[in-house]
Enzyme design. Sequence first.
Site, PDB file in Angstrom:
ATOM      1  N   LYS A   1       4.180   5.902 -18.969  1.00  0.00           N
ATOM      2  CA  LYS A   1       6.052   6.804 -18.019  1.00  0.00           C
ATOM      3  C   LYS A   1       5.418   6.496 -16.556  1.00  0.00           C
ATOM      4  O   LYS A   1       4.985   6.422 -15.670  1.00  0.00           O
ATOM      5  CB  LYS A   1       5.521   8.363 -17.677  1.00  0.00           C
TER       6      LYS A   1
ATOM      7  N   GLU B   1      -5.358   5.241  -8.127  1.00  0.00           N
ATOM      8  CA  GLU B   1      -5.296   4.189  -7.365  1.00  0.00           C
ATOM      9  C   GLU B   1      -4.539   4.388  -6.836  1.00  0.00           C
ATOM     10  O   GLU B   1      -3.220   4.625  -6.779  1.00  0.00           O
ATOM     11  CB  GLU B   1      -5.057   3.153  -8.019  1.00  0.00           C
TER      12      GLU B   1
ATOM     13  N   CYS C   1      -0.018  -0.673  -1.249  1.00  0.00           N
ATOM     14  CA  CYS C   1      -0.560  -0.320  -1.331  1.00  0.00           C
ATOM     15  C   CYS C   1      -2.186   0.071  -0.499  1.00  0.00           C
ATOM     16  O   CYS C   1      -3.350   0.351   0.504  1.00  0.00           O
ATOM     17  CB  CYS C   1      -1.454   1.195  -2.473  1.00  0.00           C
TER      18      CYS C   1
ATOM     19  N   GLU D   1      -0.526   6.733   5.954  1.00  0.00           N
ATOM     20  CA  GLU D   1      -0.090   5.487   5.221  1.00  0.00           C
ATOM     21  C   GLU D   1       1.254   5.724   5.201  1.00  0.00           C
ATOM     22  O   GLU D   1       2.366   7.044   4.649  1.00  0.00           O
ATOM     23  CB  GLU D   1      -0.346   5.722   3.810  1.00  0.00           C
TER      24      GLU D   1
END
Length: 477
Positions: free
Chosen positions: A175, A250, A284, A384
């Site tokens: 997906k 992750e 990331c 973040e």
Amino acid sequence: MTVTIHTTWDRDSILVGGDWIPVTDCTEVHDPATESVIGRSASAGAIHVDAAVAAARVAGTAWGARTPEDRAAVLDAMCTQLRARRQLLVDTTVAEVGAPVTVAEEAHIDLGIEILASYARLARNLSFRERLGRTLLLRRPAGVVACITPWNYPFYQLAAKVGAALAAGCTTVVKPAELTPLSTYLFADAALEAGVPPGVMNLVPGSGRTVGAALAAHPGVDVVSFTGSTAVGRGVAHAAAESLKRACLELGGKSASVVLDDAPLPAAVTATVDAAMLNSGQTCSAWTRLLVPRARYEEAVELAAGHADTLRVGDPRDRATQLGPVISAAQRRSIAEAVDAAVAGGARLAAGGSGVPAGLGTGHYLRPTVLADVGPRDPIVRDEIFGPVLVVLPHDGDEDAIRLANDSDYGLGGAVWSADPERALGVAARMDTGQVDINGAPFNPEAPFGGWKSSGLGRELGRFGVEEFTELTAVQR
């Protein structure tokens, strides 16, 4: 060799059991540089997830029984097909991600193909049987893997997940992110042309709330491999736990680049700025916290701001461009609001800011931003931001630098800079993070990648990535 290449970005089908099946609902895909519609992608539902998982389970027995050499040959053939599509993959990545063409070539497509090729080598060389005294350890395919990929590196992450799963003998249901599904279709085309058996790779694009949630909770899925935000990752882990399936996650990061007092400051700061701004900061593992000796703090801020100001923001199709747009208007707004809040709270804007870059009124563009005079508990330091934003903080020696680096909810990447490699290693060994680069060491696609704390669970890449998709049977003899 015959290569069939689809050049349209209108794809209204899902891939189940080796067949392209049209669906009624589709989602528009937008170019973040022009804000225009560039294509469409099928939008699957829960019923399509059921069909894809069923096809993967049917295919699993035969695929898992193939020899590692057989599986490696199929992965090699996929690499051949993908290389034949390289230019189309690059063009597609520029169009749907907004990545500058040079970044799309190197960090998205070429690295993704390299990772897939590494799994072919591992399939041939990795031992799936190991003796432990009188016990024979058998490393066996875990089953059906749901591969849920992000929008920031859609092709790279797809190669990392599907390549490892296929090398392990697993079958997959993929997906892609709603914002960037088009390169995944090209990957699927290449897989079929390469002879991947029906059902070994299935593709069900759609929303995370519908397709992603259905995959994470599906009783026919054995492992969920998810890359994305920490908040969504927690939901995936919760859904997976209901059926006691493994979740490889992750997630986010707020990585520290630690500059020690004997490091070459200009080189360390310049490299950190480049790493923080890669892919418009939508990485990331980006080094978004620069920790420098207090005695050289102002010099470091000046160096960081000066280099950030030289980075060219603009049309991602121009080879001179270094930063393209961020992925969407919502993402741009979120980043700009975080920068404005930091400045309102007392941060010094050394470079960039929340304004629209000159001459770029169309597209989701931001200037590379450097912030100074922030506290270690400030949101801009802890959260973040996922955009081209770097914060600079002073430290008072190695122990203080380690403390500051570890003072984070995240632990995904990091860096240490020192003229003494052993001193740098001593600091790196105490950083609570999954991966640390010393003095700008090159990326190793076979080293394990993953995080501590809120950065996730499990590891990708190399033999560690393959082992995530296996189960152990100990045979006593």
